[in-house]
Design a protein around this motif. Sequence first.
Motif, PDB file in Angstrom:
ATOM      1  N   ILE A 305       0.837  -1.211   0.000  1.00 27.57           N
ATOM      2  CA  ILE A 305       0.000   0.000   0.000  1.00 27.57           C
ATOM      3  C   ILE A 305       0.866   1.253   0.000  1.00 27.57           C
ATOM      4  O   ILE A 305       0.526   2.264  -0.635  1.00 27.57           O
ATOM      5  CB  ILE A 305      -0.946  -0.022   1.217  1.00 27.57           C
ATOM      6  CG1 ILE A 305      -1.954  -1.156   1.063  1.00 27.57           C
ATOM      7  CG2 ILE A 305      -1.677   1.306   1.382  1.00 27.57           C
ATOM      8  CD1 ILE A 305      -2.853  -1.362   2.249  1.00 27.57           C
ATOM      9  N   LEU A 306       2.016   1.194   0.681  1.00 28.06           N
ATOM     10  CA  LEU A 306       2.907   2.355   0.740  1.00 28.06           C
ATOM     11  C   LEU A 306       3.418   2.740  -0.649  1.00 28.06           C
ATOM     12  O   LEU A 306       3.481   3.926  -0.987  1.00 28.06           O
ATOM     13  CB  LEU A 306       4.086   2.057   1.670  1.00 28.06           C
ATOM     14  CG  LEU A 306       5.131   3.171   1.831  1.00 28.06           C
ATOM     15  CD1 LEU A 306       4.514   4.387   2.492  1.00 28.06           C
ATOM     16  CD2 LEU A 306       6.330   2.674   2.623  1.00 28.06           C
ATOM     17  N   VAL A 307       3.792   1.761  -1.468  1.00 27.71           N
ATOM     18  CA  VAL A 307       4.300   2.072  -2.811  1.00 27.71           C
ATOM     19  C   VAL A 307       3.166   2.346  -3.791  1.00 27.71           C
ATOM     20  O   VAL A 307       3.397   2.916  -4.865  1.00 27.71           O
ATOM     21  CB  VAL A 307       5.190   0.932  -3.345  1.00 27.71           C
ATOM     22  CG1 VAL A 307       6.387   0.719  -2.441  1.00 27.71           C
ATOM     23  CG2 VAL A 307       4.407  -0.366  -3.516  1.00 27.71           C
ATOM     24  N   THR A 308       1.948   1.921  -3.440  1.00 25.53           N
ATOM     25  CA  THR A 308       0.813   2.133  -4.342  1.00 25.53           C
ATOM     26  C   THR A 308       0.109   3.456  -4.046  1.00 25.53           C
ATOM     27  O   THR A 308       0.012   4.334  -4.911  1.00 25.53           O
ATOM     28  CB  THR A 308      -0.192   0.972  -4.211  1.00 25.53           C
ATOM     29  OG1 THR A 308       0.494  -0.264  -4.359  1.00 25.53           O
ATOM     30  CG2 THR A 308      -1.266   1.066  -5.271  1.00 25.53           C
ATOM     31  N   GLU A 309      -0.385   3.566  -2.821  1.00 25.83           N
ATOM     32  CA  GLU A 309      -1.066   4.797  -2.385  1.00 25.83           C
ATOM     33  C   GLU A 309      -0.565   5.125  -0.979  1.00 25.83           C
ATOM     34  O   GLU A 309      -1.156   4.666   0.004  1.00 25.83           O
ATOM     35  CB  GLU A 309      -2.579   4.614  -2.402  1.00 25.83           C
ATOM     36  CG  GLU A 309      -3.153   4.345  -3.789  1.00 25.83           C
ATOM     37  CD  GLU A 309      -4.666   4.254  -3.777  1.00 25.83           C
ATOM     38  OE1 GLU A 309      -5.282   4.971  -2.957  1.00 25.83           O
ATOM     39  OE2 GLU A 309      -5.226   3.482  -4.555  1.00 25.83           O
ATOM     40  N   PRO A 310       0.514   5.878  -0.868  1.00 24.03           N
ATOM     41  CA  PRO A 310       1.161   6.109   0.434  1.00 24.03           C
ATOM     42  C   PRO A 310       0.240   6.681   1.505  1.00 24.03           C
ATOM     43  O   PRO A 310       0.390   6.368   2.685  1.00 24.03           O
ATOM     44  CB  PRO A 310       2.290   7.088   0.097  1.00 24.03           C
ATOM     45  CG  PRO A 310       2.548   6.895  -1.358  1.00 24.03           C
ATOM     46  CD  PRO A 310       1.246   6.531  -1.969  1.00 24.03           C
ATOM     47  N   LYS A 311      -0.726   7.509   1.098  1.00 26.33           N
ATOM     48  CA  LYS A 311      -1.597   8.155   2.086  1.00 26.33           C
ATOM     49  C   LYS A 311      -2.487   7.153   2.833  1.00 26.33           C
ATOM     50  O   LYS A 311      -2.975   7.443   3.913  1.00 26.33           O
ATOM     51  CB  LYS A 311      -2.473   9.204   1.404  1.00 26.33           C
ATOM     52  CG  LYS A 311      -1.689  10.397   0.868  1.00 26.33           C
ATOM     53  CD  LYS A 311      -2.622  11.406   0.233  1.00 26.33           C
ATOM     54  CE  LYS A 311      -1.827  12.607  -0.303  1.00 26.33           C
ATOM     55  NZ  LYS A 311      -2.710  13.603  -0.968  1.00 26.33           N
ATOM     56  N   LYS A 312      -2.710   5.993   2.224  1.00 27.73           N
ATOM     57  CA  LYS A 312      -3.593   5.007   2.846  1.00 27.73           C
ATOM     58  C   LYS A 312      -2.838   3.987   3.696  1.00 27.73           C
ATOM     59  O   LYS A 312      -3.458   3.068   4.246  1.00 27.73           O
ATOM     60  CB  LYS A 312      -4.384   4.276   1.764  1.00 27.73           C
ATOM     61  CG  LYS A 312      -5.382   5.180   1.045  1.00 27.73           C
ATOM     62  CD  LYS A 312      -6.222   4.403   0.050  1.00 27.73           C
ATOM     63  CE  LYS A 312      -7.246   5.330  -0.623  1.00 27.73           C
ATOM     64  NZ  LYS A 312      -8.076   4.598  -1.592  1.00 27.73           N
ATOM     65  N   CYS A 313      -1.532   4.139   3.811  1.00 33.73           N
ATOM     66  CA  CYS A 313      -0.736   3.161   4.558  1.00 33.73           C
ATOM     67  C   CYS A 313      -1.052   3.218   6.056  1.00 33.73           C
ATOM     68  O   CYS A 313      -1.282   2.184   6.687  1.00 33.73           O
ATOM     69  CB  CYS A 313       0.748   3.407   4.310  1.00 33.73           C
ATOM     70  SG  CYS A 313       1.824   2.186   5.094  1.00 33.73           S
ATOM     71  N   ILE A 314      -1.064   4.422   6.624  1.00 28.77           N
ATOM     72  CA  ILE A 314      -1.328   4.563   8.066  1.00 28.77           C
ATOM     73  C   ILE A 314      -2.747   4.121   8.410  1.00 28.77           C
ATOM     74  O   ILE A 314      -2.940   3.375   9.393  1.00 28.77           O
ATOM     75  CB  ILE A 314      -1.051   6.010   8.526  1.00 28.77           C
ATOM     76  CG1 ILE A 314       0.455   6.285   8.411  1.00 28.77           C
ATOM     77  CG2 ILE A 314      -1.530   6.214   9.957  1.00 28.77           C
ATOM     78  CD1 ILE A 314       0.850   7.694   8.760  1.00 28.77           C
ATOM     79  N   PRO A 315      -3.812   4.530   7.626  1.00 24.18           N
ATOM     80  CA  PRO A 315      -5.149   3.984   7.924  1.00 24.18           C
ATOM     81  C   PRO A 315      -5.201   2.461   7.861  1.00 24.18           C
ATOM     82  O   PRO A 315      -5.910   1.830   8.659  1.00 24.18           O
ATOM     83  CB  PRO A 315      -6.025   4.612   6.837  1.00 24.18           C
ATOM     84  CG  PRO A 315      -5.348   5.878   6.481  1.00 24.18           C
ATOM     85  CD  PRO A 315      -3.887   5.586   6.607  1.00 24.18           C
ATOM     86  N   PHE A 316      -4.446   1.848   6.932  1.00 22.76           N
ATOM     87  CA  PHE A 316      -4.428   0.387   6.849  1.00 22.76           C
ATOM     88  C   PHE A 316      -3.801  -0.223   8.094  1.00 22.76           C
ATOM     89  O   PHE A 316      -4.315  -1.220   8.630  1.00 22.76           O
ATOM     90  CB  PHE A 316      -3.650  -0.052   5.607  1.00 22.76           C
ATOM     91  CG  PHE A 316      -3.402  -1.528   5.548  1.00 22.76           C
ATOM     92  CD1 PHE A 316      -4.418  -2.404   5.212  1.00 22.76           C
ATOM     93  CD2 PHE A 316      -2.149  -2.055   5.856  1.00 22.76           C
ATOM     94  CE1 PHE A 316      -4.189  -3.777   5.160  1.00 22.76           C
ATOM     95  CE2 PHE A 316      -1.916  -3.414   5.812  1.00 22.76           C
ATOM     96  CZ  PHE A 316      -2.939  -4.277   5.469  1.00 22.76           C
ATOM     97  N   ILE A 317      -2.698   0.353   8.555  1.00 22.56           N
ATOM     98  CA  ILE A 317      -2.045  -0.172   9.758  1.00 22.56           C
ATOM     99  C   ILE A 317      -2.983  -0.070  10.954  1.00 22.56           C
ATOM    100  O   ILE A 317      -3.094  -1.016  11.762  1.00 22.56           O
ATOM    101  CB  ILE A 317      -0.729   0.590  10.022  1.00 22.56           C
ATOM    102  CG1 ILE A 317       0.293   0.270   8.911  1.00 22.56           C
ATOM    103  CG2 ILE A 317      -0.147   0.211  11.386  1.00 22.56           C
ATOM    104  CD1 ILE A 317       1.552   1.107   8.979  1.00 22.56           C
TER     105      ILE A 317
END
Length: 442
Positions: A305-317
């Motif tokens: 997700i970080l390399v795809t859409e970085p902004k959504k990485c923290i919500p995913f975690i």
Amino acid sequence: MKKFANKYMKWGLTALVVLILAICFVCLIFEGQNIWSGFSVIIRVTMPVIDGLIIAFIATPVLNWIEEKLIFPVCRKCNIDIKKMKNKKRIRAVSVLSTFIFIGLIIYGFFAIVIPQLITSIQNIITRFPTYINNLIELTERLLADNPEVEAYIEGMLDTYSKDLDAFLDNNVLPTVNNLIRSASVGMIGVLKSLYNLVIGLIISLYILSGKEKFASQAKKLCYALFERQTANQIIRAFRFTNKTFIGFLGGKIVDSAIIGVLCFIGTSVLKMPYPVLISVIVGVTNIIPFFGPYIGAIPSALLILVTEPKKCIPFIIFILVLQQLDGNVIGPKILGESTGLSGFWVIFSITLFGGLWGIAGMVVGVPLFAVIYAGINYKVNKFLKKKDLSTNTGDYEKLKYINTEKEYILLEEADDPDHENDQNMEAAIESGESAEADETK
């Protein structure tokens, strides 16, 4: 005279067993590599049988459920005598066939739904990989631009170790790539051998499931023939406990992981995360591994997700942390219950130990296997305590300072009380009591 002979016979057998164990221990130390090579050859040759036993072990609960809940009620309604030998064979044949059809349909449905989505996701990752790399580079450049001290430090590191990096790439990475290409063909041969073993194992599992009661009866018969009645009863009880522990834990863990995979798919779809099916499969499959599984699955998913859409990485975690808390505190305990009876420390210990010995397979089976070992040790300890007429309740030893000659449990608070004797007098009384007991024994 007969009693005297039996006594010396037991002593002789005990000495013989100790001698054999000592010889085995010495051989294990000095010839351990050769012994392990021999075991490896035996395991490799008997791998189809091992696969068959594993398949039969996993399919047995499904077979029992189909027989008891579906086939037996139908037979009773049709006035079919299920105790008649000919009918029993026919019922078992139908049950085994139904079991494999049921399991096959579940596997086919899973692959039919998930595999196309996984292939699409992997193809998208491969085709868009340069874009993802550019996104990651842009994100890194922005972070370094906002932190000039970090940028200067990284540039200095690159200048310092650039020559070492080039040498590492030339001397280590490139030869490794060539070895990987060579080992890929060997790996394909290994896959074909595994498929062959699996097919033979399926055939063997059919025979095992068809006559599982007969095999169990033969094993019990052999057990009672080789051991005393009480010992044989304990061995059979231990096997039943082992079977219950493994079936309860592994079956419950598979169901738990399937639920977590579905919840992860729903959550990632609602949050509009990229590649929800791929991420849900990774999270669900790795969740089979206790304790470490959620983290093993979350790390590659978060990087994707970080390399795809970085902004959504923290919500995913954050979502994964919430999901794992839900699993650890609500879903897991409801499904697994007290299937192992191990504390958190022993769970981590067993995963670390057996994972280091057997890899991923050890991480999966390590917890129920250690639970069986732990229960066996606990049984023996309680047995020794009962022989000494001492308490088997662990709570009685929590604040214990010592046990006096009357077998009274003296706690720390009581021992520190001024009304009691001082420690030296107490120790002297204990020693005198122990010497008196020794004299009585003599």
